[in-house]
Each structure stands twice: as C-alpha cells, then as structure tokens.
Design an enzyme around this catalytic site. Structure first.
Site, mmCIF file in Angstrom:
data_model
loop_
_atom_site.group_PDB
_atom_site.id
_atom_site.type_symbol
_atom_site.label_atom_id
_atom_site.label_comp_id
_atom_site.label_asym_id
_atom_site.label_seq_id
_atom_site.Cartn_x
_atom_site.Cartn_y
_atom_site.Cartn_z
ATOM 1 N N HIS A 1 -9.401 1.143 4.948
ATOM 2 C CA HIS A 1 -8.100 1.325 5.609
ATOM 3 C C HIS A 1 -8.297 2.256 6.806
ATOM 4 O O HIS A 1 -9.109 3.185 6.753
ATOM 5 C CB HIS A 1 -7.091 1.910 4.619
ATOM 6 C CG HIS A 1 -5.696 1.900 5.163
ATOM 7 N ND1 HIS A 1 -5.241 2.864 6.034
ATOM 8 C CD2 HIS A 1 -4.661 1.046 4.971
ATOM 9 C CE1 HIS A 1 -3.985 2.593 6.357
ATOM 10 N NE2 HIS A 1 -3.603 1.495 5.727
ATOM 11 N N GLU B 1 -6.716 4.698 7.829
ATOM 12 C CA GLU B 1 -6.559 6.131 7.513
ATOM 13 C C GLU B 1 -7.826 6.679 6.866
ATOM 14 O O GLU B 1 -8.175 7.846 7.072
ATOM 15 C CB GLU B 1 -5.318 6.333 6.622
ATOM 16 C CG GLU B 1 -4.036 6.117 7.423
ATOM 17 C CD GLU B 1 -2.857 5.591 6.627
ATOM 18 O OE1 GLU B 1 -2.872 5.685 5.387
ATOM 19 O OE2 GLU B 1 -1.916 5.077 7.261
ATOM 20 N N GLU C 1 -5.362 -4.929 10.621
ATOM 21 C CA GLU C 1 -4.333 -3.909 10.780
ATOM 22 C C GLU C 1 -4.562 -3.135 12.081
ATOM 23 O O GLU C 1 -5.352 -2.170 12.108
ATOM 24 C CB GLU C 1 -4.373 -2.938 9.606
ATOM 25 C CG GLU C 1 -4.093 -3.575 8.275
ATOM 26 C CD GLU C 1 -3.496 -2.564 7.314
ATOM 27 O OE1 GLU C 1 -2.381 -2.801 6.848
ATOM 28 O OE2 GLU C 1 -4.124 -1.529 7.062
ATOM 29 N N GLY D 1 4.912 1.263 4.550
ATOM 30 C CA GLY D 1 6.252 1.834 4.369
ATOM 31 C C GLY D 1 7.253 0.916 3.689
ATOM 32 O O GLY D 1 8.003 1.340 2.803
ATOM 33 N N GLY E 1 2.539 2.219 10.518
ATOM 34 C CA GLY E 1 3.476 3.333 10.326
ATOM 35 C C GLY E 1 4.222 3.732 11.590
ATOM 36 O O GLY E 1 4.856 4.776 11.639
ATOM 37 N N ASN F 1 0.881 -1.182 0.000
ATOM 38 C CA ASN F 1 0.000 0.000 0.000
ATOM 39 C C ASN F 1 0.914 1.226 0.000
ATOM 40 O O ASN F 1 1.485 1.574 1.024
ATOM 41 C CB ASN F 1 -0.891 -0.013 1.246
ATOM 42 C CG ASN F 1 -1.669 1.282 1.408
ATOM 43 O OD1 ASN F 1 -1.824 2.048 0.456
ATOM 44 N ND2 ASN F 1 -2.165 1.533 2.612
ATOM 45 N N TRP F 2 1.038 1.832 -1.164
ATOM 46 C CA TRP F 2 1.967 2.979 -1.279
ATOM 47 C C TRP F 2 1.402 4.246 -0.643
ATOM 48 O O TRP F 2 2.093 5.238 -0.523
ATOM 49 C CB TRP F 2 2.279 3.262 -2.747
ATOM 50 C CG TRP F 2 3.089 2.202 -3.425
ATOM 51 C CD1 TRP F 2 3.710 1.136 -2.841
ATOM 52 C CD2 TRP F 2 3.381 2.111 -4.824
ATOM 53 N NE1 TRP F 2 4.361 0.392 -3.783
ATOM 54 C CE2 TRP F 2 4.180 0.965 -5.007
ATOM 55 C CE3 TRP F 2 3.049 2.876 -5.941
ATOM 56 C CZ2 TRP F 2 4.648 0.580 -6.265
ATOM 57 C CZ3 TRP F 2 3.508 2.501 -7.191
ATOM 58 C CH2 TRP F 2 4.308 1.368 -7.345
ATOM 59 N N LYS F 3 0.125 4.228 -0.293
ATOM 60 C CA LYS F 3 -0.538 5.422 0.239
ATOM 61 C C LYS F 3 -0.342 6.587 -0.747
ATOM 62 O O LYS F 3 -0.297 6.360 -1.949
ATOM 63 C CB LYS F 3 -0.019 5.749 1.638
ATOM 64 C CG LYS F 3 0.038 4.521 2.550
ATOM 65 C CD LYS F 3 0.208 4.856 3.983
ATOM 66 C CE LYS F 3 0.428 3.582 4.776
ATOM 67 N NZ LYS F 3 0.230 3.743 6.198
ATOM 68 N N SER G 1 3.511 -2.305 10.220
ATOM 69 C CA SER G 1 4.967 -2.352 10.399
ATOM 70 C C SER G 1 5.581 -3.707 10.047
ATOM 71 O O SER G 1 6.512 -4.171 10.703
ATOM 72 C CB SER G 1 5.345 -1.936 11.826
ATOM 73 O OG SER G 1 4.955 -0.592 12.053
HETATM 74 C C1 PEP Z 1 -0.670 0.138 5.851
HETATM 75 O O1 PEP Z 1 -0.658 1.277 5.439
HETATM 76 O O2 PEP Z 1 -1.595 -0.605 5.524
HETATM 77 C C2 PEP Z 1 0.427 -0.316 6.712
HETATM 78 C C3 PEP Z 1 0.315 -1.502 7.258
HETATM 79 O O3 PEP Z 1 1.481 0.539 6.893
HETATM 80 P P1 PEP Z 1 2.914 0.170 7.534
HETATM 81 O O4 PEP Z 1 3.357 -1.126 6.939
HETATM 82 O O5 PEP Z 1 3.801 1.304 7.151
HETATM 83 O O6 PEP Z 1 2.722 0.045 9.009
#
Ligand code: PEP
Length: 256
Positions: free
Chosen positions: A98, A100, A170, A238, A176, A11-13, A216
């Site tokens: 998600h 976010e 998640e 990330g 993040g 997931n590049w966001k 993460s």
């Molecule tokens: C995500 O954005 O879905 C995610 C899991 O981010 P990260 O791996 O950076 O924690």
C-alpha cells in the site's frame, strides 16, 4: 476474454477496535443481505481480524483480509506478524505495498515482492498495490513507474501463483484526498498494467488477473470506475468505514 469476477475490498487502515469491528460487521451483513454479485473482502487491523472472521462465518461471499504482513516466516522480528499467523486467523487476503507502507515504512518493490511471495506460501491472496505520486504524473512518468512497480513487486512469481494475485492501481494523489482518477485516467493505467502482466506472464494470466482501482472511490463514482473494461473492482479506504455506505458502493460497483 476471461470473465473476471469483480472484487471489492475495504481497507480500514488504522481504524476500528475489535469491538467497533464487530458492530460494523453486524450492520454490514444486514445491509448487504444475500448479495453475492462480487467478491468482498474486509481488510481490518490485526487486532480485529479474528473478530471479523468469526462474524463473517455466515456470509461466504465476504472474507477477511489483513493490511500488511512481514516477509519472514518467523523469528526475532518484534512486533511483526507472519503470513501463517494471518492464515491461521482466517484471512483470505492481505494487502501488500500500500502506498502508505511504501511512503511511511520504506517498503520498496523488492520488499513488496518478498511479502507477496510469503503471503502466497501460506495460502493467502496478496492484493499488490502500485501507483504514482502527483509529481510523477505531472512529469509524465506514470506509465514507466507503474510498469516497473508491477515488474518488481511480482518478480519471479509463477503463472499458478498469479492466479491468486490481485493487483490494485492506487494513484497516491487520489488516496484519501476526495479526488479520484477519472474513469479514463484509471482505465489508461489499468491497460498498461494488463499489458505489463502480458509481457511478464503471458496473455492468459494478463486476461485473468483482477486489477482493482483505489483512490477516493465512493458509492457515487463506483459504477463509472468499475464499469471500465480493465477495472475489476475497487480497493476502498474511507468509504469502507460506514456499513451502509460501503454496501451501497459494493452494489453499485458490482453491477457496473
Ligand atoms: C486506500 O486506502 O487504499 C484508499 C484507496 O483510500 P481512500 O478510498 O480513502 O482514498
């Protein structure tokens, strides 16, 4: 028990222009070579979807996904993107719900449910995200919340539709932050999610549905997380931005 093929999605966001995405895909395909040990999805920003799709033409195990969609099919929704538009650009998957989106854009389980239904209607596979905040975890409310997110987000789906759905657990406190759930913490919640799927859709669906862990995940912890019995891959933020690091993570996670 069904043999579930692992699925690892990046997931590049809101990162990477179309030009940067093109460079990423070229480097990633060099790194990943002919590896086909799991399903791989690159969830790019809307503006890079077509570029990524075109560049992936030679790599059947890697597909492109979007990070969001609008629940309506068309109409006066300025700035929004429909499921059919994503499907037409070559998307296989779309992330819905998600944290976010839930946190910054007010998406409720009811909206996530409409988005998942819209995605399925256009032939897209929704990656439906659930997960608790630290406050909820500390108050002992994780199981109740996650079960209700699963039930609300997947309400009314048929068993046939569920064959196209991926669930992503998640924990918000792990996204993040560099602080991943321990394999035992993640496995516990994945077990509850699978049990909820069994209550909602029956044992066959529960057994066959892939449940990704996200929060993460990196090359160094992918194996221990993906090695848990109810963890069927990862949703990676990330660590999906660097082609070599993401390819290393995928190989480690898929082998677990
Ligand atoms: C995500 O954005 O879905 C995610 C899991 O981010 P990260 O791996 O950076 O924690």
């Amino acid at each position: 028990m069904a043999k579930r093929t692992k699925i690892i999605a990046g997931n590049w966001k809101m990162n990477k222009t179309a030009t940067e995405a093109k460079a990423f895909v070229e480097a990633f395909l060099t790194e990943i070579g002919s590896f086909a040990g799991c399903e791989m999805v690159l969830c790019a920003p809307f503006t890079a979807l077509e570029t990524v799709h075109r560049r992936l033409a030679s790599a059947p195990s890697v597909t492109v996904g979007a990070q969001n969609l609008h629940q309506e099919a068309s109409g006066a929704f300025t700035g929004e993107v429909s499921a059919a538009m994503l499907q037409d650009l070559g998307c296989s998957h779309v992330i819905v719900g998600h944290s976010e989106r839930r946190q910054y854009f007010g998406e409720t389980d009811a909206i996530v449910n409409k988005k998942a239904i819209a995605a399925l209607g256009a032939g897209l596979k929704p990656i439906v995200c659930v997960g608790e905040t630290l406050e909820v975890r500390d108050a002992g409310g994780t199981e109740k919340l996650v079960r209700s997110q699963v039930a609300g987000s997947l309400a009314g789906l048929t068993q046939e539709q569920m064959a196209q759905v991926v669930v992503a657990y998640e924990p918000v406190w792990a996204i993040g932050t560099g602080r991943n759930a321990t394999p035992a913490q993640a496995q516990e919640v994945h077990g509850w999610i699978r049990d909820e799927l069994k209550k909602l859709f029956g044992a066959g669906v529960a057994d066959a549905t892939r449940i990704q862990y996200g929060g993460s995940v990196k090359a160094s912890n992918a194996a221990e997380l993906c090695g848990q019995p109810d963890i069927d891959g990862a949703l990676v933020g990330g660590a999906s931005l660097d082609p070599k690091g993401f390819a290393d993570l995928i190989r480690a996670g898929a082998a677990a």
